[in-house]
Write a protein that holds these residues in place. Sequence first.
Motif, mmCIF file in Angstrom:
data_model
loop_
_atom_site.group_PDB
_atom_site.id
_atom_site.type_symbol
_atom_site.label_atom_id
_atom_site.label_comp_id
_atom_site.label_asym_id
_atom_site.label_seq_id
_atom_site.Cartn_x
_atom_site.Cartn_y
_atom_site.Cartn_z
ATOM 1 N N ALA A 1 0.864 -1.183 0.000
ATOM 2 C CA ALA A 1 0.000 0.000 0.000
ATOM 3 C C ALA A 1 0.898 1.230 0.000
ATOM 4 O O ALA A 1 1.834 1.329 0.803
ATOM 5 C CB ALA A 1 -0.895 -0.005 1.235
ATOM 6 N N VAL A 2 0.618 2.141 -0.897
ATOM 7 C CA VAL A 2 1.441 3.349 -1.004
ATOM 8 C C VAL A 2 0.832 4.419 -0.121
ATOM 9 O O VAL A 2 -0.296 4.859 -0.332
ATOM 10 C CB VAL A 2 1.537 3.830 -2.468
ATOM 11 N N ASP A 3 1.585 4.784 0.894
ATOM 12 C CA ASP A 3 1.181 5.862 1.784
ATOM 13 C C ASP A 3 2.360 6.827 1.912
ATOM 14 O O ASP A 3 3.401 6.650 1.273
ATOM 15 C CB ASP A 3 0.727 5.320 3.140
ATOM 16 N N GLN A 4 2.196 7.851 2.719
ATOM 17 C CA GLN A 4 3.239 8.869 2.840
ATOM 18 C C GLN A 4 4.530 8.288 3.408
ATOM 19 O O GLN A 4 5.626 8.651 2.962
ATOM 20 C CB GLN A 4 2.763 10.043 3.711
ATOM 21 N N ALA A 5 4.424 7.368 4.350
ATOM 22 C CA ALA A 5 5.630 6.769 4.944
ATOM 23 C C ALA A 5 6.417 5.979 3.894
ATOM 24 O O ALA A 5 7.653 6.077 3.831
ATOM 25 C CB ALA A 5 5.258 5.870 6.117
ATOM 26 N N LEU A 6 5.721 5.203 3.063
ATOM 27 C CA LEU A 6 6.401 4.447 2.019
ATOM 28 C C LEU A 6 7.026 5.396 0.995
ATOM 29 O O LEU A 6 8.182 5.223 0.603
ATOM 30 C CB LEU A 6 5.446 3.477 1.324
ATOM 31 N N THR A 7 6.272 6.389 0.573
ATOM 32 C CA THR A 7 6.786 7.360 -0.395
ATOM 33 C C THR A 7 8.021 8.056 0.152
ATOM 34 O O THR A 7 9.050 8.172 -0.536
ATOM 35 C CB THR A 7 5.691 8.386 -0.744
ATOM 36 N N ASP A 8 7.959 8.517 1.391
ATOM 37 C CA ASP A 8 9.110 9.186 2.007
ATOM 38 C C ASP A 8 10.293 8.230 2.139
ATOM 39 O O ASP A 8 11.441 8.625 1.936
ATOM 40 C CB ASP A 8 8.738 9.742 3.386
ATOM 41 N N GLY A 9 10.012 6.970 2.469
ATOM 42 C CA GLY A 9 11.078 5.985 2.616
ATOM 43 C C GLY A 9 11.784 5.702 1.299
ATOM 44 O O GLY A 9 13.015 5.610 1.245
ATOM 45 N N ILE A 10 11.011 5.564 0.223
ATOM 46 C CA ILE A 10 11.621 5.321 -1.092
ATOM 47 C C ILE A 10 12.393 6.547 -1.546
ATOM 48 O O ILE A 10 13.502 6.439 -2.081
ATOM 49 C CB ILE A 10 10.553 4.922 -2.134
ATOM 50 N N LEU A 11 11.840 7.720 -1.315
ATOM 51 C CA LEU A 11 12.507 8.963 -1.682
ATOM 52 C C LEU A 11 13.853 9.087 -0.973
ATOM 53 O O LEU A 11 14.880 9.397 -1.599
ATOM 54 C CB LEU A 11 11.596 10.148 -1.339
ATOM 55 N N ALA A 12 13.870 8.817 0.322
ATOM 56 C CA ALA A 12 15.123 8.879 1.092
ATOM 57 C C ALA A 12 16.106 7.820 0.608
ATOM 58 O O ALA A 12 17.309 8.091 0.449
ATOM 59 C CB ALA A 12 14.831 8.708 2.580
ATOM 60 N N LEU A 13 15.621 6.611 0.356
ATOM 61 C CA LEU A 13 16.474 5.537 -0.144
ATOM 62 C C LEU A 13 17.113 5.942 -1.460
ATOM 63 O O LEU A 13 18.333 5.822 -1.643
ATOM 64 C CB LEU A 13 15.648 4.257 -0.326
ATOM 65 N N TRP A 14 16.310 6.437 -2.392
ATOM 66 C CA TRP A 14 16.798 6.791 -3.723
ATOM 67 C C TRP A 14 17.858 7.884 -3.640
ATOM 68 O O TRP A 14 18.911 7.800 -4.285
ATOM 69 C CB TRP A 14 15.629 7.232 -4.579
ATOM 70 N N ALA A 15 17.618 8.903 -2.828
ATOM 71 C CA ALA A 15 18.603 9.977 -2.674
ATOM 72 C C ALA A 15 19.873 9.455 -2.009
ATOM 73 O O ALA A 15 20.998 9.772 -2.448
ATOM 74 C CB ALA A 15 18.002 11.126 -1.872
ATOM 75 N N ASP A 16 19.735 8.652 -0.973
ATOM 76 C CA ASP A 16 20.907 8.117 -0.267
ATOM 77 C C ASP A 16 21.730 7.198 -1.168
ATOM 78 O O ASP A 16 22.967 7.253 -1.152
ATOM 79 C CB ASP A 16 20.487 7.377 1.001
ATOM 80 N N VAL A 17 21.058 6.349 -1.956
ATOM 81 C CA VAL A 17 21.774 5.456 -2.864
ATOM 82 C C VAL A 17 22.520 6.277 -3.921
ATOM 83 O O VAL A 17 23.694 6.025 -4.208
ATOM 84 C CB VAL A 17 20.812 4.438 -3.510
ATOM 85 N N THR A 18 21.843 7.260 -4.489
ATOM 86 C CA THR A 18 22.490 8.113 -5.492
ATOM 87 C C THR A 18 23.694 8.829 -4.902
ATOM 88 O O THR A 18 24.789 8.835 -5.490
ATOM 89 C CB THR A 18 21.491 9.143 -6.052
ATOM 90 N N ASN A 19 23.514 9.415 -3.731
ATOM 91 C CA ASN A 19 24.600 10.195 -3.115
ATOM 92 C C ASN A 19 25.761 9.324 -2.664
ATOM 93 O O ASN A 19 26.873 9.822 -2.489
ATOM 94 C CB ASN A 19 24.058 11.062 -1.980
ATOM 95 N N ALA A 20 25.523 8.026 -2.520
ATOM 96 C CA ALA A 20 26.606 7.086 -2.198
ATOM 97 C C ALA A 20 27.275 6.555 -3.471
ATOM 98 O O ALA A 20 28.158 5.707 -3.391
ATOM 99 C CB ALA A 20 26.059 5.930 -1.363
ATOM 100 N N GLY A 21 26.822 7.042 -4.647
ATOM 101 C CA GLY A 21 27.441 6.640 -5.899
ATOM 102 C C GLY A 21 26.684 5.587 -6.672
ATOM 103 O O GLY A 21 27.173 5.096 -7.691
ATOM 104 N N GLY A 22 25.490 5.230 -6.212
ATOM 105 C CA GLY A 22 24.699 4.229 -6.912
ATOM 106 C C GLY A 22 24.204 4.732 -8.257
ATOM 107 O O GLY A 22 23.870 5.910 -8.406
ATOM 108 N N ALA A 23 24.168 3.842 -9.238
ATOM 109 C CA ALA A 23 23.734 4.173 -10.596
ATOM 110 C C ALA A 23 22.248 3.908 -10.738
ATOM 111 O O ALA A 23 21.832 2.873 -11.259
ATOM 112 C CB ALA A 23 24.541 3.364 -11.604
ATOM 113 N N VAL A 24 21.438 4.836 -10.248
ATOM 114 C CA VAL A 24 19.987 4.661 -10.248
ATOM 115 C C VAL A 24 19.286 5.857 -10.898
ATOM 116 O O VAL A 24 18.256 6.317 -10.426
ATOM 117 C CB VAL A 24 19.448 4.386 -8.819
#
Length: 177
Positions: free
Chosen positions: A10-33
């Motif tokens: 289920a997509v709610d604000q917590a999931l959206t915020d969690g994916i957003l944080a994950l995506w930014a953190d992975v990118t900033n760590a050098g991930g190719a996403v």
Amino acid sequence: MTLTFEADPAVDQALTDGILALWADVTNAGGAVGFVPPVTHDDVRPALLKHLASMTQGTHRLLVGLDADGEVAATAFYAFNSHRLMTHWVWLYTVMVHPKHQGKGYGRDLMAAVEHTARTAPGFEAVEAIRLGVRGGTGVDTFYAKAGYKEVGRVPGAIRVAPGDDRDDITMLLPLT
């Protein structure tokens, strides 16, 4: 500790915020996403909203991995083909494991969950293969090869990370049949 995987959460604000944080953190760590660091949540938000909109249209599906605290630790998006001659395979996008969890085997667990979902989840009955695109020069093609994916195509220099830094666009495939 292991991750708990859920397909089509289920997509709610917590999931959206969690994916957003994950995506930014992975990118900033050098991930190719899909981005080049540094990025902010606001930089990533339009791409995430596009994925979420595709989910509501039924063209994308989400697999999320939650850590012991219930935080988003891993994701993979499936994109179904709308072309009538290509509905037997799906694209895999935005495959991520949070940097703080890397080295724990969670990437391997995520790829096993990706395959399991594609083989068993409702709506995947016609899927015979998973394709994914990989940015060359990162070494992740070796990781995917260990998960059973084979390189089936390569376009030299197709991804421009920065002026003078072009990378190969590698297509990998995992047959499910």
